[in-house]
Structures are given as structure tokens and as C-alpha cells.
Scaffold this active site. Structure first.
Site, PDB file in Angstrom:
ATOM      1  N   PHE A   1       0.824  -3.099  -4.452  1.00  8.47           N
ATOM      2  CA  PHE A   1      -0.018  -3.225  -5.675  1.00  8.47           C
ATOM      3  C   PHE A   1      -0.005  -4.623  -6.074  1.00  8.47           C
ATOM      4  O   PHE A   1       0.976  -5.239  -6.081  1.00  8.47           O
ATOM      5  CB  PHE A   1       0.813  -2.385  -6.613  1.00  8.47           C
ATOM      6  CG  PHE A   1       0.664  -0.936  -6.435  1.00  8.47           C
ATOM      7  CD1 PHE A   1      -0.053  -0.292  -5.405  1.00  8.47           C
ATOM      8  CD2 PHE A   1       1.514   0.100  -7.383  1.00  8.47           C
ATOM      9  CE1 PHE A   1      -0.265   0.887  -5.479  1.00  8.47           C
ATOM     10  CE2 PHE A   1       1.539   1.338  -7.188  1.00  8.47           C
ATOM     11  CZ  PHE A   1       0.375   1.740  -6.315  1.00  8.47           C
TER      12      PHE A   1
ATOM     13  N   HIS B   1       0.462  -0.176   8.056  1.00  5.16           N
ATOM     14  CA  HIS B   1       1.038  -0.099   6.481  1.00  5.16           C
ATOM     15  C   HIS B   1       0.856   1.298   6.345  1.00  5.16           C
ATOM     16  O   HIS B   1       1.726   1.997   5.924  1.00  5.16           O
ATOM     17  CB  HIS B   1       0.000  -0.885   5.495  1.00  5.16           C
ATOM     18  CG  HIS B   1       0.637  -0.760   4.101  1.00  5.16           C
ATOM     19  ND1 HIS B   1       2.072  -1.073   4.187  1.00  5.16           N
ATOM     20  CD2 HIS B   1       0.040  -0.220   2.976  1.00  5.16           C
ATOM     21  CE1 HIS B   1       2.405  -0.884   2.419  1.00  5.16           C
ATOM     22  NE2 HIS B   1       0.996  -0.151   2.140  1.00  5.16           N
TER      23      HIS B   1
ATOM     24  N   GLU C   1      -7.500  -0.135   5.390  1.00  4.00           N
ATOM     25  CA  GLU C   1      -6.837  -0.935   6.590  1.00  4.00           C
ATOM     26  C   GLU C   1      -7.533  -0.757   7.829  1.00  4.00           C
ATOM     27  O   GLU C   1      -7.567  -1.737   8.578  1.00  4.00           O
ATOM     28  CB  GLU C   1      -5.529  -0.228   6.667  1.00  4.00           C
ATOM     29  CG  GLU C   1      -4.412  -1.124   7.782  1.00  4.00           C
ATOM     30  CD  GLU C   1      -2.960  -0.583   7.638  1.00  4.00           C
ATOM     31  OE1 GLU C   1      -2.392  -1.207   8.354  1.00  4.00           O
ATOM     32  OE2 GLU C   1      -2.719   0.462   7.194  1.00  4.00           O
TER      33      GLU C   1
ATOM     34  N   HIS D   1       8.059   5.961   2.633  1.00  2.00           N
ATOM     35  CA  HIS D   1       7.716   4.773   2.222  1.00  2.00           C
ATOM     36  C   HIS D   1       8.629   3.891   1.381  1.00  2.00           C
ATOM     37  O   HIS D   1       9.116   4.426   0.257  1.00  2.00           O
ATOM     38  CB  HIS D   1       6.500   4.749   1.262  1.00  2.00           C
ATOM     39  CG  HIS D   1       5.635   3.392   0.826  1.00  2.00           C
ATOM     40  ND1 HIS D   1       6.050   2.131   1.147  1.00  2.00           N
ATOM     41  CD2 HIS D   1       4.522   3.135   0.212  1.00  2.00           C
ATOM     42  CE1 HIS D   1       5.274   1.383   0.759  1.00  2.00           C
ATOM     43  NE2 HIS D   1       4.209   1.947   0.431  1.00  2.00           N
TER      44      HIS D   1
ATOM     45  N   LYS E   1       5.538   5.434   8.602  1.00  2.00           N
ATOM     46  CA  LYS E   1       5.775   5.879   7.406  1.00  2.00           C
ATOM     47  C   LYS E   1       5.821   7.403   7.449  1.00  2.00           C
ATOM     48  O   LYS E   1       6.592   7.927   6.489  1.00  2.00           O
ATOM     49  CB  LYS E   1       5.003   5.363   6.285  1.00  2.00           C
ATOM     50  CG  LYS E   1       5.213   3.824   5.716  1.00  2.00           C
ATOM     51  CD  LYS E   1       4.128   3.542   4.650  1.00  2.00           C
ATOM     52  CE  LYS E   1       4.266   2.190   4.328  1.00  2.00           C
ATOM     53  NZ  LYS E   1       4.114   1.158   5.410  1.00  2.00           N
TER      54      LYS E   1
ATOM     55  N   CYS F   1       4.896  -3.310  -2.505  1.00  4.74           N
ATOM     56  CA  CYS F   1       5.204  -2.747  -0.956  1.00  4.74           C
ATOM     57  C   CYS F   1       4.788  -3.877  -0.152  1.00  4.74           C
ATOM     58  O   CYS F   1       5.189  -3.619   1.233  1.00  4.74           O
ATOM     59  CB  CYS F   1       4.246  -1.544  -0.788  1.00  4.74           C
ATOM     60  SG  CYS F   1       4.682  -0.392  -2.015  1.00  4.74           S
TER      61      CYS F   1
END
Length: 413
Positions: free
Chosen positions: A399, A302, A313, A339, A334, A162
Site C-alpha cells: 500500500f 508477491h 503483477e 500474508h 503466501k 507489504c
């Protein structure tokens, strides 16, 4: 690094619209792109999550049939967004040897791969399409953009989950600073709303399960957040050296002033709870921009709406900005778009760019019960930005412990 890099064209297709202006307008209006999935396979496989944020404009309605048949949906979305961005930039005349492609995906041609597997099992090897491998490979989008636009400087692919498409923007910045191209088509794409990915993400408890209310399922920074909503689509930025852009009289949205890529080396899926890799990426991007944390006027977070990710975050941002993090207008887009996995950072880069240009931070929908442990300045309404020069950062984490950050500055100050 001393070249000034500007953005002269943008394109986007997602659950909010088929063009960049439609995406921006619907984002500001607080529209949610999440809706129930109507495919037969939802019931066939008894999927625990029955909704997603599918792109509203289907690629087959835009591309010519022969062209679409030779592209996986991820590459279709990439081409549509790139054609819009190229036209928006005025279809610049550029030496093909000075035109590059830096493009990204998190997964690549998952639909092509799994459709080919079904064909093999049900009909045998003779019925598997000869174009299967060129369609499923992760670099298919970049390769096809290079072919379509005649880009011969380079055609490179990033696949960092991502974080992919912000990393592709960072790569483009570096390649342009090295003098490898005058114009770069940068961005990312994803089309992975497939039964296997829905089942897999649901199995790892990453997806929201609010099947009764898809439009309110993604709740970044909210106390009741329970996972992200899968989205799809693509976004593209035409990056150009300022010298090249001015020479041809191009309109300029803003400047790409810095970027950074770091790694957590913590866990294959979970973020570092202290946000150390993420905070280093923010600091490095600002250092490259020649800016300080005090110069930042907007953050596109994010913020996937996962219980762990949003806190990590916030921890990272607080370590960089201190108490000022509570005063910087932050958007978690998002919540509206879903996403887009490897394509999400490019779309959010477009939003960050437009935020500094229009001097408004987009709303974060569904923030009805803010988490007291994440006291950021996110608003359910568009937030006007202060007068004067604007500097926005956009964060993407993936990831594998990938962190990527890009910084955009206003141009007319």
C-alpha cells in the site's frame, strides 16, 4: 557497486514452523498455515473473517518471560528469527562498529498500542505501562536487535507496508556497498492478527472470506481468488561481505546480487494496473545484478490472491520477460504462509534463496482452477530448476505504491 554480498545465516518463524528449516520443509510438502482463530474476540466482535495463519510457535515459549514482557509480539518474533539466523551463521565475530541492522515492519506494535488504550480506558493512566512507547514504535524491532547483538554501525527501520522487508534487504545491500558494515542483520516482522486489523482489511474487501475452508482460502493465480489470508511471524538473513565470510570460513547459502525500490504514484491501496512501477523495480534489480531477464530461473511472486493484485503483477512480469514469463517456474508462497504484511518479503527472500540453493521452486498450493488471464508456470508440486547457475527474484509490493525486488544467485557455480 562492486562488493560481493553473501548470505551466511537464515532464520524464520511463521504459520509453517518455528525455524527456517521447518518453514522450508512444510512449504515443499504443501502444508497450509491457515486455520480457524480460537480467540474470544472473534465472536465478541462478530468478525466477518474467522481464520488466519498464526505462527505455530508462540514467542513466550521461546523467550525468557522478563525479556518477552518488554517486547511487543512483533519484536518478539524478530528476536527469535534473528537469534536463529545468527546461530546459523556461526555467531560471527565482528567489530560492533561494522555490524548493522536493517529491519522492517509494516505496522509495528499494534498489540501494545491497542492494549495500552484499553488499559487507559478501563483502569486509568497510572496503569499504562512505562514501556508502552518503546514497545509500540515501529523501530522497536531494529532497536532491540541492535541491543541484543551489539550492532553499532547502524540500526535502521523501513516501514513501506507489504514491501517493507524486501526494501530493508535492498537498504542493507546499499549500505554494505557503501562500506558502512561488514555484516548486516536484515529482514522483517509483523504481528498484527488483531480484531481491528482483521475488521479493517475485511471492510476493504482485501481478505478471503472462506471461513468454511481456511486451508484453501489463499488461492494466488486462481480463478476463484477472493483475497489474502493474514499471517504473522518474522524472517532474517545474515548478510556478509564475501571477503569477511571467507576469512572466517563461513558456510554460504547464496549471493544477494541486486535489489531495487520504486513507487507507482498511482493509488494509496491499488496497484498500477499496468504494473509499470513493479516492472521498473524488476529491471533495476536485474541491472544492478549485472543480469538480463533471460538469466532468471525462478520467481517468488508477491501474489496475494487478490483479484486485482495478481493480474497487475503478471502484467508487470510479462512486460519484463515477454513470453518467457510462461516458462519460468513461479511460486506464490503466501498460499501456504498467509500474508505477513511487513514481514512477508523477508520470508519469501529466504524461500527464494533456498530455491536457488536447493534448485527447486516451491509449490503453489490451492491452484486447482488457474486463471486463464494469468498463465504463469506455477505448480502445485515442487518444480526442479534447470542445471547450471541459478538466479531468482522475489517481489514485494505494498500500500502506498511501494515496490521492492531482490535478486539472489546460487554460489557454487
Amino acid at each position: 557497486m562492486s562488493k560481493r554480498i553473501v548470505v551466511t545465516g537464515i532464520g524464520a518463524t511463521s504459520a509453517l514452523g518455528g525455524t527456517a528449516p521447518e518453514n522450508w520443509q512444510n512449504l515443499l510438502a504443501g502444508v497450509s498455515g491457515a486455520r480457524p482463530l480460537t480467540h474470544d474476540w472473534v465472536a465478541e466482535y462478530e468478525l466477518p473473517v474467522t481464520f488466519a495463519a498464526e505462527a505455530v510457535v508462540r514467542p513466550e515459549t521461546v523467550l525468557e518471560r522478563p525479556q518477552a514482557k518488554r517486547l511487543d509480539p512483533a519484536s518478539q518474533f524478530a528476536l527469535i528469527a534473528a537469534m536463529e539466523a545468527w546461530a546459523d551463521a556461526g555467531a560471527p565475530e565482528v567489530d560492533p562498529d561494522r555490524l548493522g541492522v536493517d529491519f522492517a515492519t509494516g505496522i509495528g506494535g499494534v498489540w501494545t498500542l491497542l492494549d495500552a488504550w484499553d488499559t487507559l480506558r478501563e483502569k486509568g493512566p497510572r496503569r499504562v505501562m512505562p514501556m508502552t512507547v518503546p514497545m509500540l514504535m515501529p523501530n522497536a524491532a531494529a532497536g532491540n536487535l541492535s541491543l541484543h547483538f551489539g550492532a553499532r554501525a547502524f540500526s535502521r527501520t523501513v516501514a513501506s507496508a507489504c514491501a517493507s522487508s524486501v526494501e530493508s534487504i535492498a537498504s542493507a545491500y546499499e549500505h554494505m556497498q557503501l562500506g558502512l558494515a561488514d555484516v548486516v542483520i536484515a529482514g522483517g516482522t509483523e504481528s498484527a492478527i488483531h480484531p481491528i486489523t482483521v475488521a479493517a482489511f475485511a471492510s476493504m474487501q482485501a481478505l478471503s472470506r472462506r471461513n468454511d475452508s481456511p486451508e484453501t482460502a489463499s488461492r494466488p493465480f486462481s480463478l476463484g481468488r477472493d483475497g489474502f489470508v493474514m499471517g504473522e511471524g518474522a524472517a532474517v538473513l545474515i548478510l556478509e561481505t564475501e571477503e569477511h565470510a571467507l576469512a572466517r570460513g563461513a558456510k554460504i547459502y547464496g549471493r544477494l546480487v541486486g535489489s531495487a525500490v520504486t513507487a507507482d504514484s498511482h493509488h494509496i491501496t491499488a496497484p498500477d494496473p499496468e504494473g509499470m512501477g513493479a516492472s521498473r523495480a524488476v529491471r533495476q534489480a536485474l541491472e544492478q545484478a549485472g543480469a538480463s531477464p533471460d538469466d532468471v530461473t525462478h520467481i517468488n511472486a508477491h501474489a496475494t490472491s487478490t483479484p486485482v493484485g495478481d493480474v497487475a503483477e503478471y502484467t508487470a512480469l510479462r512486460s519484463v520477460f515477454g513470453e518467457r514469463v510462461h516458462d519460468i517456474p513461479i511460486s506464490a508462497t503466501k498460499a501456504s504462509t498467509g500474508h505477513l504484511l511487513g514481514g512477508t518479503g523477508a520470508l519469501e527472500a529466504v524461500f527464494a534463496l533456498l530455491a536457488v540453493k536447493e534448485r527447486v521452486a516451491p509449490p503453489t498450493i490451492n491452484l486447482t482452477e488457474p486463471d486463464p488471464d494469468i498463465p504463469v508456470k506455477a505448480s502445485v508440486e515442487p518444480q526442479p530448476l534447470a542445471e547450471g547457475p541459478q538466479l531468482a527474484i522475489t517481489n514485494s509490493f505494498g500500500f502506498g505504491g511501494h515496490n521492492s525486488v531482490a535478486a539472489f544467485a546460487s554460489y557454487d557455480d
